[in-house]
Design an enzyme around this catalytic site. Structure first.
Site, PDB file in Angstrom:
ATOM      1  N   SER A  76       0.813  -1.212   0.000  1.00 30.34           N
ATOM      2  CA  SER A  76       0.000   0.000   0.000  1.00 30.34           C
ATOM      3  C   SER A  76       0.848   1.264   0.000  1.00 30.34           C
ATOM      4  O   SER A  76       0.426   2.296  -0.538  1.00 30.34           O
ATOM      5  CB  SER A  76      -0.942   0.003   1.202  1.00 30.34           C
ATOM      6  OG  SER A  76      -1.919  -1.007   1.068  1.00 30.34           O
ATOM      7  N   GLU A 258     -10.552   6.578   2.259  1.00 29.19           N
ATOM      8  CA  GLU A 258     -10.063   5.199   2.187  1.00 29.19           C
ATOM      9  C   GLU A 258     -10.906   4.246   3.025  1.00 29.19           C
ATOM     10  O   GLU A 258     -11.066   4.436   4.235  1.00 29.19           O
ATOM     11  CB  GLU A 258      -8.609   5.091   2.675  1.00 29.19           C
ATOM     12  CG  GLU A 258      -8.072   3.680   2.489  1.00 29.19           C
ATOM     13  CD  GLU A 258      -6.844   3.357   3.331  1.00 29.19           C
ATOM     14  OE1 GLU A 258      -6.174   2.349   3.008  1.00 29.19           O
ATOM     15  OE2 GLU A 258      -6.562   4.075   4.308  1.00 29.19           O
ATOM     16  N   ASP A 263      -8.861  -4.306   3.043  1.00 24.85           N
ATOM     17  CA  ASP A 263      -7.562  -4.959   2.869  1.00 24.85           C
ATOM     18  C   ASP A 263      -7.220  -5.818   4.076  1.00 24.85           C
ATOM     19  O   ASP A 263      -6.759  -6.959   3.937  1.00 24.85           O
ATOM     20  CB  ASP A 263      -6.489  -3.892   2.662  1.00 24.85           C
ATOM     21  CG  ASP A 263      -5.109  -4.479   2.480  1.00 24.85           C
ATOM     22  OD1 ASP A 263      -4.902  -5.209   1.496  1.00 24.85           O
ATOM     23  OD2 ASP A 263      -4.230  -4.213   3.320  1.00 24.85           O
ATOM     24  N   HIS A 267      -6.498  -9.796   4.088  1.00 28.06           N
ATOM     25  CA  HIS A 267      -5.292 -10.404   4.649  1.00 28.06           C
ATOM     26  C   HIS A 267      -5.651 -11.492   5.658  1.00 28.06           C
ATOM     27  O   HIS A 267      -4.953 -12.503   5.777  1.00 28.06           O
ATOM     28  CB  HIS A 267      -4.449  -9.349   5.361  1.00 28.06           C
ATOM     29  CG  HIS A 267      -3.542  -8.571   4.477  1.00 28.06           C
ATOM     30  ND1 HIS A 267      -2.521  -9.135   3.752  1.00 28.06           N
ATOM     31  CD2 HIS A 267      -3.484  -7.238   4.209  1.00 28.06           C
ATOM     32  CE1 HIS A 267      -1.883  -8.204   3.079  1.00 28.06           C
ATOM     33  NE2 HIS A 267      -2.448  -7.041   3.335  1.00 28.06           N
ATOM     34  N   HIS A 306      -4.609  -2.010  -4.879  1.00 27.51           N
ATOM     35  CA  HIS A 306      -4.178  -3.339  -5.300  1.00 27.51           C
ATOM     36  C   HIS A 306      -5.286  -4.292  -4.892  1.00 27.51           C
ATOM     37  O   HIS A 306      -6.212  -3.922  -4.159  1.00 27.51           O
ATOM     38  CB  HIS A 306      -2.870  -3.751  -4.606  1.00 27.51           C
ATOM     39  CG  HIS A 306      -2.934  -3.605  -3.117  1.00 27.51           C
ATOM     40  ND1 HIS A 306      -3.632  -4.490  -2.315  1.00 27.51           N
ATOM     41  CD2 HIS A 306      -2.428  -2.658  -2.285  1.00 27.51           C
ATOM     42  CE1 HIS A 306      -3.554  -4.090  -1.061  1.00 27.51           C
ATOM     43  NE2 HIS A 306      -2.835  -2.979  -1.010  1.00 27.51           N
TER      44      HIS A 306
END
Length: 495
Positions: A76, A258, A263, A267, A306
């Site tokens: 990131s 954001e 994310d 993970h 991503h």
């Protein structure tokens, strides 16, 4: 989307956008977007908000290529730096090239250039405000993990609105150097707010809003905790407040929003965390688009930095019909893995796992499935031969895949292109496949600006990295590093 069909976007006749809102859902694989949209269509009879938006005539859609200087798979920090400086940097660095010295080569940042033109700026996130993605728009740092240092650098950056988590990087009793950054921000003219009520009441032009010690809680946990809901604002609420504080500036504003914990959930192979934080991001996205459509001079860009985790909804059952029931079951999620695994503790029994999973996720695990989770907590996952599948989180996700029909490819970032949607003046520039570095140029061009930062090739950067690591004082890293108290990055590899 209720009432959305009647909206008509009428941009004013302007050569450039006055304002830019850059919406980032960190780590969103295209499959995440697809699952949320499919669930909404199946359960609610209408698309998700982003699913609706991509089909509108006024929206431009494309893909973003996401590599960094050091790898085809970006982290990131490097991803956000491409937007913040127009250059690919080494994974783990923020708007900085390694040159063998402790400080490296600092690149001019997007927000730094904009401030010189009187443009007001804001950063809003569900992670710590000092995390990689928000930092990439405004900060230079040799190591993304130096979040206490990044907090200090925000004070000098001039960013007008900062909202997210990260109390432990600002509070004197949490920082290793005992510096009271809250006091320093107040001295600099910021209204410091630390709960939802304070944010909603604030009318200051400069705001520092910190609503958690580390990252903000997952949305699925917030939705089922009145205490959290009372204290912590939603991403949509923070977005609305930031726009309201920035919109009156004569020279316009730039705002980054954001949805960072998508994310983190990817993970952690955590479908419940991922699913509801994606929805929360799209709620905030609607706030941004509604403003842009009414304003007419605002460019909104929506994308991911991503992809992460590769979560996919799989066909199952005769003619794949069981997938429909599994998709509908997402509505029953009541807790994230973070909450579930914390509750289970280090030595759960098979019955503990079965009971808590059924209560919080709605699935009845078999004794064999629950035993796999128990074994994984002891470092003996049935998938221990796989580097990608042997963790407790991935073991839990894999056995849950028998019920929710979702499987993750790993707990890591992946290399595929990610979705981009844009609305407003300049939106046409994101059609096709856009390199991540080009967004810097697009956003500067909205204000009639252009800047060329220096470049560095892979071979030079690789040579310099070893020298830089050897030159940095370990005590400096220890003083400003993020991980000692929280441990979240170490536990789940949040990159």
């Amino acid at each position: 989307m209720a009432g959305a069909e009647s909206l008509q976007y009428k941009p004013r006749r302007a050569r450039r956008a006055k304002n830019v809102i850059f919406c980032v859902v960190d780590g969103m694989a295209h499959q995440t977007f697809s699952m949320v949209d499919a669930h909404s269509r199946y359960v609610n009879g209408k698309p998700s908000y982003w699913g609706w938006l991509v089909d509108q005539e006024f929206a431009v859609n494309g893909l973003q290529e996401t590599r960094s200087l050091s790898s085809v798979v970006t982290d990131s920090a490097a991803a956000s730096s491409t937007w913040g400086s127009g250059r690919r940097v080494w994974n783990g660095m923020i708007n900085t090239f390694p040159d063998g010295t402790p400080d490296g080569v600092e690149l001019r940042t997007l927000y730094g250039l904009l401030h010189e033109k009187g443009v007001r700026t804001g950063l809003v996130t569900t992670t710590t405000i000092t995390h990689a993605t928000p930092s990439g728009f405004a900060i230079n740092c040799v190591n993304r993990d130096l979040e206490a240092l990044i907090a200090e650098r925000y004070l000098k950056s001039g960013v007008d609105v900062l909202m997210g988590g990260g109390n432990r990087f600002f509070a004197a009793d949490k920082r290793k150097d005992k510096m009271d950054l809250y006091a320093k921000f107040r001295e600099a003219g910021y209204d410091v707010v630390q709960d939802r009520t304070g944010m909603l009441a604030s009318r200051a032009r400069k705001v520092l809003g910190i609503f958690a010690d580390g990252h903000l809680p997952y949305t699925v946990d917030r939705n089922h905790s009145p205490e959290i809901a009372a204290k912590v604002p939603t991403l949509a609420e923070m977005t609305a407040h930031a726009i309201n504080e920035l919109k009156t500036n004569r020279n316009g504003f730039f705002l980054q929003i954001e949805g960072g914990r998508v994310d983190h959930a990817a993970h952690s192979s955590d479908l419940a965390g991922l699913f509801y934080d994606q929805i929360a991001f799209e709620d905030a996205l609607k706030v941004a688009i509604d403003f842009a459509m009414a304003d007419g001079d605002t460019l909104v860009i929506i994308t991911a930095d991503h992809a992460c985790g590769g979560p996919s909804l799989n066909g199952d059952g005769e003619e794949y019909i069981d997938t429909n029931t599994a998709l509908a079951s997402f509505s029953g999620f009541k807790a994230s893995f973070e909450t579930i695994l914390k509750t289970l503790g280090a030595s759960p029994s098979v019955g503990d796992v079965q009971g808590l999973v059924q209560a919080k996720l709605g699935y009845k695990l078999t004794p064999t499935e629950a035993s796999a989770v128990v074994d994984a907590t002891k470092g003996n996952s049935p998938f221990k031969a796989s580097n990608f599948y042997r963790s407790v989180n991935m073991t839990m996700a894999t056995v849950l895949g028998n019920h929710n029909r979702v499987n993750f490819t790993s707990g890591n970032h992946t290399a595929e292109h990610v979705l981009v949607t844009a609305v407003g003046p300049g939106a046409e520039q994101v059609g096709g496949i856009t390199p991540n570095t080009r967004f810097f140029d697009i956003m500067l061009a909205a204000k009639g600006l252009k800047h060329e930062n220096p470049t560095m090739d892979f071979a030079t950067a690789a040579r310099n990295m070893d020298k830089m690591k050897a030159a940095i004082d370990p005590d400096f890293i220890d003083m400003y590093s993020a991980h000692e108290e929280c441990g979240c990055d170490e536990a789940y590899g949040y990159r």
